[in-house]
Design an enzyme around this catalytic site. Sequence first.
Site, PDB file in Angstrom:
ATOM      1  N   HIS A 109      33.363  21.938  22.580  1.00  0.00           N
ATOM      2  CA  HIS A 109      32.201  20.776  22.906  1.00  0.00           C
ATOM      3  C   HIS A 109      32.093  20.680  24.431  1.00  0.00           C
ATOM      4  CE1 HIS A 109      29.918  17.582  21.351  1.00  0.00           C
ATOM      5  NE2 HIS A 109      29.391  17.420  23.100  1.00  0.00           N
ATOM      6  N   HIS A 134      29.183  21.381  28.165  1.00  0.00           N
ATOM      7  CA  HIS A 134      28.224  21.463  28.844  1.00  0.00           C
ATOM      8  C   HIS A 134      28.181  22.370  29.901  1.00  0.00           C
ATOM      9  CE1 HIS A 134      26.408  18.506  25.816  1.00  0.00           C
ATOM     10  NE2 HIS A 134      27.187  17.532  26.149  1.00  0.00           N
ATOM     11  N   LEU A 135      27.425  23.038  30.053  1.00  0.00           N
ATOM     12  CA  LEU A 135      27.421  24.369  30.864  1.00  0.00           C
ATOM     13  C   LEU A 135      25.925  24.391  32.149  1.00  0.00           C
ATOM     14  CD1 LEU A 135      30.061  27.182  29.675  1.00  0.00           C
ATOM     15  CD2 LEU A 135      30.820  25.026  31.076  1.00  0.00           C
ATOM     16  N   ARG A 136      25.429  24.048  31.450  1.00  0.00           N
ATOM     17  CA  ARG A 136      24.012  23.523  31.822  1.00  0.00           C
ATOM     18  C   ARG A 136      23.394  24.344  32.502  1.00  0.00           C
ATOM     19  NH1 ARG A 136      24.614  18.269  30.249  1.00  0.00           N
ATOM     20  NH2 ARG A 136      25.849  17.422  31.519  1.00  0.00           N
ATOM     21  N   ASP A 141      23.390  18.077  19.533  1.00  0.00           N
ATOM     22  CA  ASP A 141      24.011  16.923  20.064  1.00  0.00           C
ATOM     23  C   ASP A 141      23.611  17.095  21.554  1.00  0.00           C
ATOM     24  OD1 ASP A 141      26.721  16.318  21.012  1.00  0.00           O
ATOM     25  OD2 ASP A 141      26.244  17.159  22.971  1.00  0.00           O
ATOM     26  N   HIS A 146      26.306  15.482  16.345  1.00  0.00           N
ATOM     27  CA  HIS A 146      26.208  14.082  17.335  1.00  0.00           C
ATOM     28  C   HIS A 146      25.729  12.833  16.951  1.00  0.00           C
ATOM     29  CE1 HIS A 146      25.570  12.559  21.388  1.00  0.00           C
ATOM     30  NE2 HIS A 146      24.806  11.403  20.087  1.00  0.00           N
ATOM     31  N   HIS A 180      32.356  14.260  18.951  1.00  0.00           N
ATOM     32  CA  HIS A 180      33.742  12.931  19.661  1.00  0.00           C
ATOM     33  C   HIS A 180      33.379  11.537  18.924  1.00  0.00           C
ATOM     34  CE1 HIS A 180      28.676  12.501  20.456  1.00  0.00           C
ATOM     35  NE2 HIS A 180      28.742  14.175  21.695  1.00  0.00           N
ATOM     36  N   ASP A 218      33.801  17.460  26.316  1.00  0.00           N
ATOM     37  CA  ASP A 218      32.629  16.865  25.937  1.00  0.00           C
ATOM     38  C   ASP A 218      31.968  17.180  27.786  1.00  0.00           C
ATOM     39  OD1 ASP A 218      29.946  16.463  25.935  1.00  0.00           O
ATOM     40  OD2 ASP A 218      30.346  14.328  25.715  1.00  0.00           O
ATOM     41  N   HIS A 267      27.172  15.802  36.366  1.00  0.00           N
ATOM     42  CA  HIS A 267      26.245  15.668  36.746  1.00  0.00           C
ATOM     43  C   HIS A 267      26.481  15.337  38.284  1.00  0.00           C
ATOM     44  CE1 HIS A 267      23.607  14.850  32.817  1.00  0.00           C
ATOM     45  NE2 HIS A 267      25.541  13.483  32.258  1.00  0.00           N
TER      46      HIS A 267
END
Length: 424
Positions: A66, A68-70, A160, A187, A240, A313, A317
Amino acid sequence: MNSGKKFVLRGALRQAADGSGDKPHDLLIVDGKVARLAPGAIDAPSDATVEDAGGKRLFASFIDAHAHLREPGHEYKEDIASGLAAATRGGFGAVLPMANTNPVNDCAAVTRFMLEQAAKTHPHGPRLYPVGALSVGLAGKELAPMGELAAAGAVAISNDGRGVQNAELFRRAMEYAATWGLKIIDHCEDEKIASGWQMNESGASADAGLKGQPGVGEAVQVARDILLAEYLNLPVHLAHISSRQSVELIRWAKGRGIPVTAETCPHYVLLDDAGFPDYNTAFKVSPPLRTAADVRAVLEGVRDGVIDIMVTDHAPHAAHEKEVPFDEAPKGFIGLETALALTCPLFDPAKLEQIWSRKTAEIFGLRANGFAPGDPADFFLFDPALVWEVNRENIYSKSLNTPWLGQKLQGRVVAHWLNGFKLF
Ligand code: DOR
């Protein structure tokens, strides 16, 4: 060493298989695969390269189910190249990137693009196993084309970032995903219970004057998913997990043999909402940090196996996005590079390998290194004594949004191999 060759790693610390405690082990790799792992010295073939492990601890590479590689769309926060660099340093040999990119990963073109970026920037790994969107645009209105996503290389599907509010749609997603052999990662979040929430609902949110989301906002969807999994006899993986009630429901479900698995993150077993310093947006995450009783229950759930695995997770940002009033800040922490240092004081090495690698591979049907002959030679060395500071110099992720920024952590990955190829 490069694959196709023989390689011996000497003197890496590991718990002996016979239960006699930590012992230096030698590891023989042939053609990128494990040939032998044994306590004491093994005879190195004359044509083998030999490297000394210097007594550092040997782990099978971790898998992060899990993150987030954006990329595509938010490359200023992270991209696949920087995300996989962070994974490498954190001990992760495989990453499952979530679908809340821009455009959303709800079609084959995006899945293929992600795989191409990974192959181009990290030809030796870490491996990328994309998670496709559950619904088109993650809007929760119509199902994404799962057959197309599976054919392009997605291994799971998820909404998610947003809960699925429509139980009928979720039921159809479970059925549809199963026909394509895709795991559903849910999620769990009821958006009506606390729309616009900023933190956990408790005395702390009342004191801070911030809108709270109670743990039951997660648990009601956990209950829904469990009941659907029982009714349909289809698996669901719960993302999560943060609340005590969720842990209790999952415990109940497993006791009844319902095919449910669950994950949590280091922050949900380490941080509670009471320690929230001065509206610091570095602590804002979804689901929110809960009460000390929730933290205890989630940790207990991991210890007794009710919660199967840990995930990061990893949710990067940019600094300018977090340096705003609390209610305007995006939710999320980076986690790929801090995961092991944060969890190594909580669990013994065998349990760490189970919750960060072995069980994860089992749930998602991926290959993992169990150090049996023929297993992929995916492993890293960990120095449990090395103290390092979480700062720009030491973090490979593009972002630094973590509550541990500026703090000293103990324990770091010092070398990492995948398929016998040394990444660093
Ligand atoms: O804190 C979070 N951030 N939780 C999520 O579910 C999504 C993630 C993100 O994408 O930033």
